[in-house]
Design an enzyme around this catalytic site. Structure first.
Site, PDB file in Angstrom:
ATOM      1  N   GLY A   1       0.881  -1.169   0.000  1.00  0.00           N
ATOM      2  CA  GLY A   1       0.000   0.000   0.000  1.00  0.00           C
ATOM      3  C   GLY A   1       0.912   1.211   0.000  1.00  0.00           C
TER       4      GLY A   1
ATOM      5  N   HIS B   1       5.465  -8.523  -4.387  1.00  0.00           N
ATOM      6  CA  HIS B   1       4.108  -8.910  -3.982  1.00  0.00           C
ATOM      7  C   HIS B   1       3.814 -10.372  -4.328  1.00  0.00           C
ATOM      8  CE1 HIS B   1       2.392  -4.888  -3.026  1.00  0.00           C
ATOM      9  NE2 HIS B   1       3.396  -4.481  -3.790  1.00  0.00           N
TER      10      HIS B   1
ATOM     11  N   GLU C   1       1.623 -12.282  -3.290  1.00  0.00           N
ATOM     12  CA  GLU C   1       0.177 -12.569  -3.330  1.00  0.00           C
ATOM     13  C   GLU C   1      -0.409 -12.306  -4.716  1.00  0.00           C
ATOM     14  OE1 GLU C   1       1.611 -10.033  -2.057  1.00  0.00           O
ATOM     15  OE2 GLU C   1       0.490  -8.200  -2.515  1.00  0.00           O
TER      16      GLU C   1
ATOM     17  N   ILE D   1       5.990  -3.245  -7.288  1.00  0.00           N
ATOM     18  CA  ILE D   1       5.169  -2.046  -7.518  1.00  0.00           C
ATOM     19  C   ILE D   1       5.692  -0.914  -6.636  1.00  0.00           C
ATOM     20  CG2 ILE D   1       2.834  -1.074  -7.459  1.00  0.00           C
ATOM     21  CD1 ILE D   1       1.800  -4.026  -7.538  1.00  0.00           C
ATOM     22  N   ARG D   2       6.307   0.064  -7.253  1.00  0.00           N
ATOM     23  CA  ARG D   2       6.922   1.181  -6.503  1.00  0.00           C
ATOM     24  C   ARG D   2       7.640   0.644  -5.258  1.00  0.00           C
ATOM     25  NH1 ARG D   2       4.005   5.653  -4.693  1.00  0.00           N
ATOM     26  NH2 ARG D   2       5.860   6.854  -5.147  1.00  0.00           N
TER      27      ARG D   2
ATOM     28  N   CYS E   1       6.253  -5.337   0.645  1.00  0.00           N
ATOM     29  CA  CYS E   1       6.399  -3.987   0.108  1.00  0.00           C
ATOM     30  C   CYS E   1       6.231  -2.924   1.202  1.00  0.00           C
ATOM     31  CB  CYS E   1       5.458  -3.809  -1.068  1.00  0.00           C
ATOM     32  SG  CYS E   1       6.067  -2.595  -2.223  1.00  0.00           S
TER      33      CYS E   1
HETATM   34  N1  GLN Z   1       5.862   3.012  -2.476  1.00  0.00           N
HETATM   35  C1  GLN Z   1       5.187   2.524  -1.324  1.00  0.00           C
HETATM   36  C2  GLN Z   1       5.743   3.147  -0.042  1.00  0.00           C
HETATM   37  O1  GLN Z   1       6.763   3.764  -0.110  1.00  0.00           O
HETATM   38  C3  GLN Z   1       5.249   0.999  -1.257  1.00  0.00           C
HETATM   39  C4  GLN Z   1       4.625   0.405  -2.488  1.00  0.00           C
HETATM   40  C5  GLN Z   1       3.891  -0.888  -2.288  1.00  0.00           C
HETATM   41  O2  GLN Z   1       3.582  -1.317  -1.174  1.00  0.00           O
HETATM   42  N2  GLN Z   1       3.553  -1.512  -3.387  1.00  0.00           N
HETATM   43  O3  GLN Z   1       5.199   3.056   0.992  1.00  0.00           O
END
Ligand code: GLN
Length: 203
Positions: free
Chosen positions: A51, A173, A175, A137-138, A82
């Site tokens: 998130g 991720h 999941e 993802i990021r 993440c």
């Molecule tokens: N970029 C988010 C953060 O810095 C982490 C991204 C993710 O959980 N997919 O909190």
């Protein structure tokens, strides 16, 4: 210990907690939604999903979850993915940010730059079964690990899946892929913890 499935909480603030619940069920565990402190009672383990870690921190403060989670994560099995890994780390950079501070590692947020901030790749892992698909993802980057932390997979020379005692943390991720090895590995950590806990209560 009874023969029932372990009950594993999934912090249901935002992000893909539903995908974690499905993955847990497929890995022989019972998922439980966690949104308030009472939801943690009686759980065998917990997943902190991805998130936005800043949003998650605000939610934890607002719902009185920060301190109780800190205690839970220091004493019971926990798996961060993440943003969840960012919350678990002892130190967070880019920028500096508060955390639960239980994983002996330094994590840098959004470390893969704009162009490749999200990607899917297949990389080797020490978990049996060969290379694994990993969805980033990021993603943050684990830039340092301390004593007692074992690396189970790497990307470009940096750990992406680490294990320290009852803690498991991924910067990707699992999941979101079909492969259930990472969730199964966590369920094993939880079951081992349950057995030890039951033994110590018998003695
Ligand atoms: N970029 C988010 C953060 O810095 C982490 C991204 C993710 O959980 N997919 O909190």
């Amino acid at each position: 210990m009874s023969g029932t499935y372990p009950r594993i909480g999934v912090l249901g603030i935002q992000g893909d907690y539903a995908a974690h619940a499905v993955a847990l069920a497929e890995a022989d565990a019972e998922p439980v939604d966690v949104r308030k402190p009472e939801d943690l009672e009686g759980l065998d383990g917990l997943i902190l999903p991805g998130g936005e870690s800043t949003t998650m921190l605000r939610f934890l403060d607002r719902h009185g979850l920060f301190e109780v989670l800190k205690e839970f994560c220091a004493s019971r099995p926990v798996f961060g993915t993440c943003a969840g890994t960012i919350l678990l780390a002892k130190e967070v950079r880019n920028p500096t940010q508060r955390s639960l501070g239980v994983l002996n590692a330094v994590v840098e947020r959004n470390a893969y730059g704009r162009q490749i901030d999200s990607s899917i790749l297949t990389a080797p892992t020490t978990l049996p079964g060969g290379p694994m698909e990993m969805v980033f993802i990021r993603a943050p980057r684990i830039v340092e690990i301390g004593e007692g932390v074992e690396t189970l997979a790497m990307r470009e020379g940096f750990p992406v899946l680490v294990h320290e005692g009852n803690i498991l943390a991924a910067t990707f991720h699992p999941e979101l892929s079909q492969d259930r090895r990472v969730h199964r590995f966590f369920v094993e950590i939880v079951n081992r913890f349950r057995r030890k806990d039951a033994e110590s209560k018998r003695d």
